[in-house]
Design a protein around this motif. Sequence first.
Motif, PDB file in Angstrom:
ATOM      1  N   TYR A 188       0.912  -1.212   0.037  1.00 17.86           N
ATOM      2  CA  TYR A 188       0.097  -0.175   0.178  1.00 17.86           C
ATOM      3  C   TYR A 188       0.720   1.232   0.071  1.00 17.86           C
ATOM      4  CZ  TYR A 188      -4.079  -2.730   1.144  1.00 17.86           C
ATOM      5  OH  TYR A 188      -5.167  -3.586   0.822  1.00 17.86           O
ATOM      6  N   THR A 189       0.693   2.067  -0.982  1.00 22.43           N
ATOM      7  CA  THR A 189       1.483   3.387  -0.884  1.00 22.43           C
ATOM      8  C   THR A 189       0.639   4.649  -0.769  1.00 22.43           C
ATOM      9  OG1 THR A 189       1.232   3.390  -3.514  1.00 22.43           O
ATOM     10  CG2 THR A 189       3.086   2.546  -2.740  1.00 22.43           C
ATOM     11  N   ASP A 190      -0.516   4.441  -0.634  1.00 25.02           N
ATOM     12  CA  ASP A 190      -1.535   5.552  -0.525  1.00 25.02           C
ATOM     13  C   ASP A 190      -1.912   5.850   1.018  1.00 25.02           C
ATOM     14  OD1 ASP A 190      -3.672   7.513  -0.528  1.00 25.02           O
ATOM     15  OD2 ASP A 190      -5.149   6.094  -1.553  1.00 25.02           O
ATOM     16  N   ASN A 191      -1.425   6.941   1.449  1.00 22.43           N
ATOM     17  CA  ASN A 191      -1.544   7.374   3.030  1.00 22.43           C
ATOM     18  C   ASN A 191      -2.857   7.350   3.241  1.00 22.43           C
ATOM     19  OD1 ASN A 191       1.041   7.598   3.495  1.00 22.43           O
ATOM     20  ND2 ASN A 191       1.136   9.738   2.700  1.00 22.43           N
ATOM     21  N   SER A 192      -3.767   7.609   2.684  1.00 19.50           N
ATOM     22  CA  SER A 192      -5.180   7.522   2.940  1.00 19.50           C
ATOM     23  C   SER A 192      -5.868   6.219   3.151  1.00 19.50           C
ATOM     24  CB  SER A 192      -6.284   8.195   1.858  1.00 19.50           C
ATOM     25  OG  SER A 192      -6.117   7.624   0.574  1.00 19.50           O
ATOM     26  N   SER A 193      -5.353   5.172   2.591  1.00 18.75           N
ATOM     27  CA  SER A 193      -5.686   3.841   2.839  1.00 18.75           C
ATOM     28  C   SER A 193      -5.108   3.440   4.081  1.00 18.75           C
ATOM     29  CB  SER A 193      -4.974   2.779   1.401  1.00 18.75           C
ATOM     30  OG  SER A 193      -5.679   3.214   0.498  1.00 18.75           O
ATOM     31  N   VAL A 194      -3.864   3.732   4.459  1.00 21.74           N
ATOM     32  CA  VAL A 194      -3.341   3.214   5.680  1.00 21.74           C
ATOM     33  C   VAL A 194      -4.130   3.979   6.842  1.00 21.74           C
ATOM     34  CG1 VAL A 194      -1.315   3.460   7.085  1.00 21.74           C
ATOM     35  CG2 VAL A 194      -0.998   2.852   4.547  1.00 21.74           C
ATOM     36  N   ASP A 195      -4.554   5.377   6.656  1.00 19.50           N
ATOM     37  CA  ASP A 195      -5.202   5.885   7.705  1.00 19.50           C
ATOM     38  C   ASP A 195      -6.775   5.326   7.903  1.00 19.50           C
ATOM     39  OD1 ASP A 195      -3.128   7.697   8.133  1.00 19.50           O
ATOM     40  OD2 ASP A 195      -4.072   9.222   7.044  1.00 19.50           O
ATOM     41  N   GLU A 196      -7.056   5.020   6.879  1.00 20.20           N
ATOM     42  CA  GLU A 196      -8.572   4.005   7.095  1.00 20.20           C
ATOM     43  C   GLU A 196      -8.162   2.761   7.533  1.00 20.20           C
ATOM     44  OE1 GLU A 196     -10.361   3.846   3.082  1.00 20.20           O
ATOM     45  OE2 GLU A 196     -10.521   5.963   2.657  1.00 20.20           O
ATOM     46  N   MET A 197      -7.268   2.088   7.444  1.00 12.61           N
ATOM     47  CA  MET A 197      -6.973   0.686   8.070  1.00 12.61           C
ATOM     48  C   MET A 197      -6.731   1.113   9.734  1.00 12.61           C
ATOM     49  SD  MET A 197      -4.751  -1.596   5.508  1.00 12.61           S
ATOM     50  CE  MET A 197      -3.618  -0.623   5.003  1.00 12.61           C
ATOM     51  N   CYS A 198      -5.915   2.100  10.072  1.00  9.97           N
ATOM     52  CA  CYS A 198      -5.853   2.418  11.345  1.00  9.97           C
ATOM     53  C   CYS A 198      -7.055   2.890  11.963  1.00  9.97           C
ATOM     54  CB  CYS A 198      -4.809   3.854  11.305  1.00  9.97           C
ATOM     55  SG  CYS A 198      -3.085   3.337  10.931  1.00  9.97           S
ATOM     56  N   GLU A 199      -7.940   3.680  11.401  1.00  8.86           N
ATOM     57  CA  GLU A 199      -9.172   3.890  11.942  1.00  8.86           C
ATOM     58  C   GLU A 199     -10.069   2.477  12.043  1.00  8.86           C
ATOM     59  OE1 GLU A 199     -11.502   6.738  13.820  1.00  8.86           O
ATOM     60  OE2 GLU A 199      -9.628   6.643  12.764  1.00  8.86           O
ATOM     61  N   CYS A 200      -9.933   1.679  11.318  1.00  5.56           N
ATOM     62  CA  CYS A 200     -10.791   0.717  11.082  1.00  5.56           C
ATOM     63  C   CYS A 200     -10.320  -0.326  12.220  1.00  5.56           C
ATOM     64  CB  CYS A 200     -10.614  -0.216   9.793  1.00  5.56           C
ATOM     65  SG  CYS A 200     -11.389  -1.899   9.913  1.00  5.56           S
ATOM     66  N   ALA A 201      -9.046  -0.304  12.519  1.00  3.03           N
ATOM     67  CA  ALA A 201      -8.257  -1.029  13.644  1.00  3.03           C
ATOM     68  C   ALA A 201      -8.771  -0.465  15.060  1.00  3.03           C
ATOM     69  CB  ALA A 201      -6.894  -1.350  13.674  1.00  3.03           C
ATOM     70  N   VAL A 202      -8.823   0.554  15.127  1.00  2.14           N
ATOM     71  CA  VAL A 202      -9.322   1.215  16.382  1.00  2.14           C
ATOM     72  C   VAL A 202     -10.802   0.895  16.549  1.00  2.14           C
ATOM     73  CG1 VAL A 202      -9.739   3.792  17.438  1.00  2.14           C
ATOM     74  CG2 VAL A 202      -7.560   3.362  16.190  1.00  2.14           C
ATOM     75  N   ASN A 203     -11.614   1.082  15.554  1.00  2.00           N
ATOM     76  CA  ASN A 203     -12.880   1.175  15.844  1.00  2.00           C
ATOM     77  C   ASN A 203     -13.469  -0.606  15.935  1.00  2.00           C
ATOM     78  OD1 ASN A 203     -13.506   3.682  15.185  1.00  2.00           O
ATOM     79  ND2 ASN A 203     -13.763   3.201  12.983  1.00  2.00           N
ATOM     80  N   LEU A 204     -12.279  -1.365  15.432  1.00  2.00           N
ATOM     81  CA  LEU A 204     -12.681  -2.772  15.687  1.00  2.00           C
ATOM     82  C   LEU A 204     -12.546  -3.247  17.226  1.00  2.00           C
ATOM     83  CD1 LEU A 204     -13.039  -5.565  14.505  1.00  2.00           C
ATOM     84  CD2 LEU A 204     -10.814  -5.736  14.109  1.00  2.00           C
ATOM     85  N   PHE A 205     -11.485  -2.856  17.721  1.00  2.00           N
ATOM     86  CA  PHE A 205     -11.368  -3.016  19.060  1.00  2.00           C
ATOM     87  C   PHE A 205     -12.339  -2.310  20.114  1.00  2.00           C
ATOM     88  CE2 PHE A 205      -7.066  -4.534  17.028  1.00  2.00           C
ATOM     89  CZ  PHE A 205      -7.260  -5.725  17.781  1.00  2.00           C
ATOM     90  N   LEU A 206     -12.383  -1.177  19.903  1.00  2.00           N
ATOM     91  CA  LEU A 206     -13.347  -0.194  20.699  1.00  2.00           C
ATOM     92  C   LEU A 206     -14.777  -1.095  20.522  1.00  2.00           C
ATOM     93  CD1 LEU A 206     -12.343   3.347  20.018  1.00  2.00           C
ATOM     94  CD2 LEU A 206     -11.515   1.676  21.893  1.00  2.00           C
ATOM     95  N   SER A 207     -15.475  -1.246  19.422  1.00  2.00           N
ATOM     96  CA  SER A 207     -16.641  -1.966  19.287  1.00  2.00           C
ATOM     97  C   SER A 207     -16.631  -3.272  19.862  1.00  2.00           C
ATOM     98  CB  SER A 207     -17.129  -1.979  17.743  1.00  2.00           C
ATOM     99  OG  SER A 207     -16.172  -2.716  17.369  1.00  2.00           O
ATOM    100  N   THR A 208     -15.460  -3.928  19.843  1.00  2.00           N
ATOM    101  CA  THR A 208     -15.547  -5.157  20.245  1.00  2.00           C
ATOM    102  C   THR A 208     -15.830  -5.022  21.982  1.00  2.00           C
ATOM    103  OG1 THR A 208     -14.199  -6.151  18.949  1.00  2.00           O
ATOM    104  CG2 THR A 208     -14.300  -7.468  20.902  1.00  2.00           C
ATOM    105  N   ALA A 209     -15.220  -4.221  22.653  1.00  6.38           N
ATOM    106  CA  ALA A 209     -14.911  -3.663  24.050  1.00  6.38           C
ATOM    107  C   ALA A 209     -16.683  -3.393  24.332  1.00  6.38           C
ATOM    108  CB  ALA A 209     -14.260  -2.544  24.522  1.00  6.38           C
ATOM    109  N   GLN A 210     -17.383  -2.430  23.459  1.00  8.35           N
ATOM    110  CA  GLN A 210     -18.679  -2.142  23.755  1.00  8.35           C
ATOM    111  C   GLN A 210     -19.672  -3.336  23.649  1.00  8.35           C
ATOM    112  OE1 GLN A 210     -19.059   0.995  20.860  1.00  8.35           O
ATOM    113  NE2 GLN A 210     -17.882   2.380  21.867  1.00  8.35           N
ATOM    114  N   SER A 211     -19.516  -4.029  22.773  1.00  6.57           N
ATOM    115  CA  SER A 211     -20.273  -5.258  22.589  1.00  6.57           C
ATOM    116  C   SER A 211     -20.390  -6.186  23.715  1.00  6.57           C
ATOM    117  CB  SER A 211     -20.084  -6.020  21.220  1.00  6.57           C
ATOM    118  OG  SER A 211     -20.025  -5.406  20.271  1.00  6.57           O
TER     119      SER A 211
END
Length: 215
Positions: A188-211
């Motif tokens: 991956y060379t597109d910074n926006s893709s990396v940022d989206e993956m980072c945000e996905c990683a954050v949301n994934l673990f946070l949503s798991t805790a909420q569930s």
Amino acid sequence: MASTQKNKVNPKDKVSYHHGDLYSSLLKIATKMLNEQGINSLSLRKIAENVGVSRTAAYHHFKDKNDLLCAIAAQGFNQWQKHAEKIFTDDSLSKEQQYRDFVYGYIHFATNNPNLYDLMFGRTIWKDHGSNETLRHAAFPSFDFQVKMTKHWQQMALLPSSESSLRLAQVIWGTLHGIAKLMIDGIYTDNSSVDEMCECAVNLFLSTAQSSSHS
């Protein structure tokens, strides 16, 4: 002649030193060469030449190339841990923002220092018991601190409390390491893709805790 010039550090970049801090000067030049030219550029002879001392003087501080590589990697772990500690102790940030900054900070550290990161986590020094005491004393506490952060965030109901702190820290690190390597290796060379993956990683673990808290 061209290859000799390629491995030269600009004379302006040479480190002045006094008796007692030659170790730091050698390490600084070695890290600069690693970052700019890659691991294959490193040798104690070249580093000593760029600092302006004899190869024998360099061998007083590093017994071989592996010893030098371990010292550079250890410096990288210490650098990252200081950054992580700064995030973790910033009381102006919410716990959610701390975690988000930790995720983004890790990826940015890796992608801003690709050669150093590859050395820190690569097989060059970890395979066949290549790590030495200097490296282990930096690397293991760095991960222990991540486990400490993970446990605290679990106690704050930010991350799933049902999971082992150690295993959860390992899974989070594995996720971030994977994203970092995808970027460093050019997948991956597109910074926006990396940022989206980072945000996905954050949301994934946070949503798991909420569930987990609502179950």
